[in-house]
Design a protein around this motif. Sequence first.
Motif, PDB file in Angstrom:
ATOM      1  N   ALA A   1      92.428  25.066  -3.425  1.00 34.07           N
ATOM      2  CA  ALA A   1      91.969  24.763  -2.068  1.00 34.07           C
ATOM      3  C   ALA A   1      92.409  23.367  -1.640  1.00 34.07           C
ATOM      4  O   ALA A   1      92.799  23.155  -0.487  1.00 34.07           O
ATOM      5  N   LEU A   2      92.347  22.404  -2.544  1.00 32.30           N
ATOM      6  CA  LEU A   2      92.774  21.047  -2.204  1.00 32.30           C
ATOM      7  C   LEU A   2      94.264  21.012  -1.887  1.00 32.30           C
ATOM      8  O   LEU A   2      94.698  20.338  -0.948  1.00 32.30           O
ATOM      9  N   ARG A   3      95.043  21.763  -2.643  1.00 33.18           N
ATOM     10  CA  ARG A   3      96.482  21.811  -2.379  1.00 33.18           C
ATOM     11  C   ARG A   3      96.759  22.426  -1.006  1.00 33.18           C
ATOM     12  O   ARG A   3      97.677  22.009  -0.286  1.00 33.18           O
ATOM     13  N   VAL A   4      95.954  23.436  -0.638  1.00 24.14           N
ATOM     14  CA  VAL A   4      96.086  24.025   0.703  1.00 24.14           C
ATOM     15  C   VAL A   4      95.773  22.985   1.765  1.00 24.14           C
ATOM     16  O   VAL A   4      96.505  22.828   2.757  1.00 24.14           O
ATOM     17  N   CYS A   5      94.670  22.268   1.577  1.00 27.93           N
ATOM     18  CA  CYS A   5      94.270  21.260   2.564  1.00 27.93           C
ATOM     19  C   CYS A   5      95.337  20.183   2.721  1.00 27.93           C
ATOM     20  O   CYS A   5      95.683  19.786   3.845  1.00 27.93           O
ATOM     21  N   ASP A   6      95.853  19.698   1.605  1.00 32.70           N
ATOM     22  CA  ASP A   6      96.875  18.651   1.669  1.00 32.70           C
ATOM     23  C   ASP A   6      98.134  19.156   2.367  1.00 32.70           C
ATOM     24  O   ASP A   6      98.724  18.454   3.201  1.00 32.70           O
ATOM     25  N   ARG A   7      98.559  20.377   2.039  1.00 36.54           N
ATOM     26  CA  ARG A   7      99.769  20.931   2.661  1.00 36.54           C
ATOM     27  C   ARG A   7      99.552  21.129   4.163  1.00 36.54           C
ATOM     28  O   ARG A   7     100.416  20.776   4.988  1.00 36.54           O
ATOM     29  N   ALA A   8      98.398  21.680   4.526  1.00 37.02           N
ATOM     30  CA  ALA A   8      98.110  21.903   5.947  1.00 37.02           C
ATOM     31  C   ALA A   8      98.041  20.583   6.704  1.00 37.02           C
ATOM     32  O   ALA A   8      98.570  20.464   7.824  1.00 37.02           O
ATOM     33  N   TRP A   9      97.402  19.593   6.115  1.00 33.77           N
ATOM     34  CA  TRP A   9      97.272  18.270   6.726  1.00 33.77           C
ATOM     35  C   TRP A   9      98.647  17.689   7.049  1.00 33.77           C
ATOM     36  O   TRP A   9      98.906  17.179   8.140  1.00 33.77           O
ATOM     37  N   ASN A  10      99.582  17.829   6.102  1.00 33.96           N
ATOM     38  CA  ASN A  10     100.931  17.296   6.302  1.00 33.96           C
ATOM     39  C   ASN A  10     101.755  18.155   7.258  1.00 33.96           C
ATOM     40  O   ASN A  10     102.439  17.633   8.146  1.00 33.96           O
ATOM     41  N   GLU A  11     101.696  19.471   7.084  1.00 35.92           N
ATOM     42  CA  GLU A  11     102.521  20.368   7.903  1.00 35.92           C
ATOM     43  C   GLU A  11     102.083  20.357   9.365  1.00 35.92           C
ATOM     44  O   GLU A  11     102.913  20.328  10.278  1.00 35.92           O
ATOM     45  N   LEU A  12     100.799  20.417   9.600  1.00 33.46           N
ATOM     46  CA  LEU A  12     100.313  20.503  10.977  1.00 33.46           C
ATOM     47  C   LEU A  12     100.623  19.229  11.757  1.00 33.46           C
ATOM     48  O   LEU A  12     101.020  19.292  12.931  1.00 33.46           O
ATOM     49  N   ARG A  13     100.452  18.090  11.138  1.00 35.23           N
ATOM     50  CA  ARG A  13     100.765  16.838  11.827  1.00 35.23           C
ATOM     51  C   ARG A  13     102.247  16.708  12.129  1.00 35.23           C
ATOM     52  O   ARG A  13     102.639  16.097  13.130  1.00 35.23           O
ATOM     53  N   SER A  14     103.088  17.325  11.282  1.00 33.75           N
ATOM     54  CA  SER A  14     104.539  17.247  11.515  1.00 33.75           C
ATOM     55  C   SER A  14     104.967  18.115  12.698  1.00 33.75           C
ATOM     56  O   SER A  14     106.081  17.963  13.207  1.00 33.75           O
ATOM     57  N   MET A  15     104.072  19.026  13.157  1.00 36.34           N
ATOM     58  CA  MET A  15     104.376  19.867  14.299  1.00 36.34           C
ATOM     59  C   MET A  15     104.275  19.110  15.621  1.00 36.34           C
ATOM     60  O   MET A  15     104.804  19.542  16.646  1.00 36.34           O
ATOM     61  N   ALA A  16     103.550  18.001  15.608  1.00 33.78           N
ATOM     62  CA  ALA A  16     103.273  17.275  16.864  1.00 33.78           C
ATOM     63  C   ALA A  16     104.552  16.720  17.474  1.00 33.78           C
ATOM     64  O   ALA A  16     105.488  16.365  16.767  1.00 33.78           O
TER      65      ALA A  16
ATOM     66  N   GLU B   1      99.136  28.622   0.065  1.00 31.91           N
ATOM     67  CA  GLU B   1      98.318  29.731   0.555  1.00 31.91           C
ATOM     68  C   GLU B   1      98.530  30.982  -0.291  1.00 31.91           C
ATOM     69  O   GLU B   1      97.578  31.716  -0.588  1.00 31.91           O
ATOM     70  N   LEU B   2      99.766  31.241  -0.701  1.00 30.67           N
ATOM     71  CA  LEU B   2     100.029  32.397  -1.551  1.00 30.67           C
ATOM     72  C   LEU B   2      99.387  32.211  -2.926  1.00 30.67           C
ATOM     73  O   LEU B   2      98.849  33.153  -3.511  1.00 30.67           O
ATOM     74  N   ARG B   3      99.424  30.983  -3.423  1.00 33.74           N
ATOM     75  CA  ARG B   3      98.795  30.700  -4.715  1.00 33.74           C
ATOM     76  C   ARG B   3      97.297  30.975  -4.649  1.00 33.74           C
ATOM     77  O   ARG B   3      96.722  31.589  -5.561  1.00 33.74           O
ATOM     78  N   LEU B   4      96.650  30.541  -3.571  1.00 30.68           N
ATOM     79  CA  LEU B   4      95.212  30.767  -3.421  1.00 30.68           C
ATOM     80  C   LEU B   4      94.898  32.258  -3.374  1.00 30.68           C
ATOM     81  O   LEU B   4      93.980  32.733  -4.048  1.00 30.68           O
ATOM     82  N   ALA B   5      95.649  33.012  -2.577  1.00 33.20           N
ATOM     83  CA  ALA B   5      95.414  34.455  -2.501  1.00 33.20           C
ATOM     84  C   ALA B   5      95.648  35.119  -3.850  1.00 33.20           C
ATOM     85  O   ALA B   5      94.845  35.964  -4.294  1.00 33.20           O
ATOM     86  N   ASN B   6      96.716  34.741  -4.531  1.00 28.48           N
ATOM     87  CA  ASN B   6      97.031  35.361  -5.819  1.00 28.48           C
ATOM     88  C   ASN B   6      96.006  35.034  -6.894  1.00 28.48           C
ATOM     89  O   ASN B   6      95.811  35.817  -7.834  1.00 28.48           O
TER      90      ASN B   6
END
Length: 337
Positions: A322-337, A223-228
């Motif tokens: 954007a793809l890196r954000v999606c992949d990271r979010a996909w993995n991180e969010l599922r690990s919250m369950a 996310e920081l990479r995308l903003a930067n």
Amino acid sequence: MSNVLLDTGLGSFARSLGDDPASSALNELERRVDEAVVRAFRDGDPAAELELHRFLYEVNAHRLLPPWSAHWHDYEHPALLAARRKAQAAWLARDRAVLGADVRVPAAAEEFAAWATKTCEGHESGVTHPLFGFLADEATFDQLRTFLSQETPFDIHFGDLVALLLPGVHGELKIELAGNFWDEMGRGSADLTHRRLRVSMMERVGVPPDGYLTDVDDFWLEELRLANLYFQTAADRRLAPQAVGMLLATELVVPGRIERQIDGWRRVGLTDPEMHYLREHVTVDVEHAQGWLDHVVVPLARTRPDLLPEIALGVLRRLDAALRVCDRAWNELRSMA
């Protein structure tokens, strides 16, 4: 210099410098940035890249603020800006080598527009990414809130990033940019500015409205990479063609992604008025995508075809981030369950 400061991250170290930093502190900053650049962009160390992007975001985000902001820092010291420039140059060189080395794009304006549209609409970071089905159909309130929070470093600054591109641009390019900016400004209504709508939604779901400035270490590298990316290309006039490509990719990839988030928030109990920020983008971004093609990209391609590889690199850098954000979010969010 205290051992405490030596143990802090680069972003915190930058905050510790103050308005009149000692030469020893500036030398230490230079040394640490040099070391991190090598580790991040030569050796591929993600921890070093995270440190650099925290540093870059800390400086980039705070330099937009006026002195009357409660979060303002004076980040104009030449040595600090030189360290920022060095980190950004190394990052850009890495992306040129990885993403831009084999870029071959059409030289004709309309063909380039067709290439960009096809490239963006078929990209893996679009609505077909499994993240968006998950957000719509499975994500909990906490998972949706985490995703909204993580997107803040880019989204909250979008109006300012568009504004950075306005000076010195004229004709239909400026009209299109101004129209985009006017939408960001709620078409003249302070209550409907996109920033205020976003902050309102953040407050509704429990995301701290100032966290994007005070809690930088909480954000993922991606996310920081995308903003930067946007700070880098919108603030550096040499990279304005890349910013054009990034904004084009932004508008072309968005359709469908927002609707999936709205579906998810509705499922967990948010009302449409509480999602005004998201609903505003369902139609506006589609209009912007066509306007950006017709009034910015095609005219530039006709008058300066030599800039097309740079515009294309902007498209590709944005899609990759954007793809890196999606992949990271996909993995991180599922690990919250």
